[in-house]
Design a protein around this motif. Structure first.
Motif, PDB file in Angstrom:
ATOM      1  N   ILE A 126      10.036  -2.802   3.556  1.00  0.00           N
ATOM      2  CA  ILE A 126       9.838  -1.323   3.337  1.00  0.00           C
ATOM      3  C   ILE A 126      10.811  -1.121   1.944  1.00  0.00           C
ATOM      4  O   ILE A 126      10.497  -0.715   0.917  1.00  0.00           O
ATOM      5  N   GLU A 127      12.026  -1.517   2.426  1.00  0.00           N
ATOM      6  CA  GLU A 127      12.784  -1.416   1.294  1.00  0.00           C
ATOM      7  C   GLU A 127      12.787  -1.976  -0.108  1.00  0.00           C
ATOM      8  O   GLU A 127      13.026  -1.731  -0.995  1.00  0.00           O
ATOM      9  N   ASP A 128      11.999  -3.178   0.073  1.00  0.00           N
ATOM     10  CA  ASP A 128      11.699  -4.075  -1.180  1.00  0.00           C
ATOM     11  C   ASP A 128      10.365  -3.648  -1.714  1.00  0.00           C
ATOM     12  O   ASP A 128       9.939  -4.319  -2.582  1.00  0.00           O
ATOM     13  N   GLY A 129       9.892  -2.654  -1.145  1.00  0.00           N
ATOM     14  CA  GLY A 129       8.653  -2.140  -1.886  1.00  0.00           C
ATOM     15  C   GLY A 129       7.341  -3.060  -1.509  1.00  0.00           C
ATOM     16  O   GLY A 129       6.287  -2.722  -2.299  1.00  0.00           O
ATOM     17  N   CYS A 130       7.399  -3.723  -0.285  1.00  0.00           N
ATOM     18  CA  CYS A 130       6.223  -4.400  -0.021  1.00  0.00           C
ATOM     19  C   CYS A 130       5.245  -3.907   0.825  1.00  0.00           C
ATOM     20  O   CYS A 130       4.347  -4.323   1.291  1.00  0.00           O
ATOM     21  N   ALA A 131       5.468  -2.514   1.130  1.00  0.00           N
ATOM     22  CA  ALA A 131       4.651  -1.754   1.994  1.00  0.00           C
ATOM     23  C   ALA A 131       3.945  -0.612   1.259  1.00  0.00           C
ATOM     24  O   ALA A 131       4.330   0.344   1.269  1.00  0.00           O
ATOM     25  N   ASN A 132       3.116  -1.254   0.431  1.00  0.00           N
ATOM     26  CA  ASN A 132       2.194   0.018  -0.243  1.00  0.00           C
ATOM     27  C   ASN A 132       1.357   0.944   0.725  1.00  0.00           C
ATOM     28  O   ASN A 132       1.610   1.855   0.840  1.00  0.00           O
ATOM     29  N   THR A 133       0.201   0.059   1.394  1.00  0.00           N
ATOM     30  CA  THR A 133      -0.532   0.858   2.174  1.00  0.00           C
ATOM     31  C   THR A 133      -0.364   0.488   3.610  1.00  0.00           C
ATOM     32  O   THR A 133      -0.659   0.831   4.435  1.00  0.00           O
ATOM     33  N   SER A 134      -0.019  -1.066   3.804  1.00  0.00           N
ATOM     34  CA  SER A 134       0.015  -1.639   5.015  1.00  0.00           C
ATOM     35  C   SER A 134       0.853  -2.820   4.969  1.00  0.00           C
ATOM     36  O   SER A 134       1.229  -3.564   4.024  1.00  0.00           O
ATOM     37  N   ILE A 135       1.756  -3.131   6.052  1.00  0.00           N
ATOM     38  CA  ILE A 135       2.605  -4.421   6.127  1.00  0.00           C
ATOM     39  C   ILE A 135       1.748  -5.296   6.641  1.00  0.00           C
ATOM     40  O   ILE A 135       1.293  -5.242   7.951  1.00  0.00           O
ATOM     41  N   PRO A 136       1.418  -6.481   6.350  1.00  0.00           N
ATOM     42  CA  PRO A 136       0.687  -7.569   6.672  1.00  0.00           C
ATOM     43  C   PRO A 136       1.651  -8.400   7.766  1.00  0.00           C
ATOM     44  O   PRO A 136       2.826  -8.730   7.195  1.00  0.00           O
TER      45      PRO A 136
END
Length: 93
Positions: A34-44
């Protein structure tokens, strides 16, 4: 207990879990995503089964909902929960 922001976790077979952000960030891996911006709409989470992910969410919720205090009863309850949780779920792994 409900919080304002939610995070969607998606496991390997595409099943989604909508989780309060405060619960989702309990595991540091997800917090860093989340902090790295990898959570646009969903975290795979492609290597996690539904059974395991639901247990991880249960564990995180318990830790979020238990008061973070020096109260002996709360600490004992959480320690007992963790012990029973790990003991009961050895077959799941």
């Amino acid at each position: 207990m409900s919080y304002s922001k939610t995070i969607v976790l998606t496991n390997y077979d595409g099943e989604t879990f909508v989780v309060d952000e405060v619960v989702a960030v309990e595991p540091q891996t997800i917090e860093h995503m989340i902090e790295d911006g990898c959570a646009n709409t969903s975290i795979p989470l492609p290597n996690v089964t539904s059974k395991i992910l639901s247990k991880v969410i249960e564990h995180c919720k318990k830790h979020v909902e238990t008061p973070n205090s020096n109260e002996k009863a709360a600490k004992a309850d959480l320690k007992s929960f963790d012990f029973d949780f790990v003991k009961a779920d050895q077959d799941s792994c």
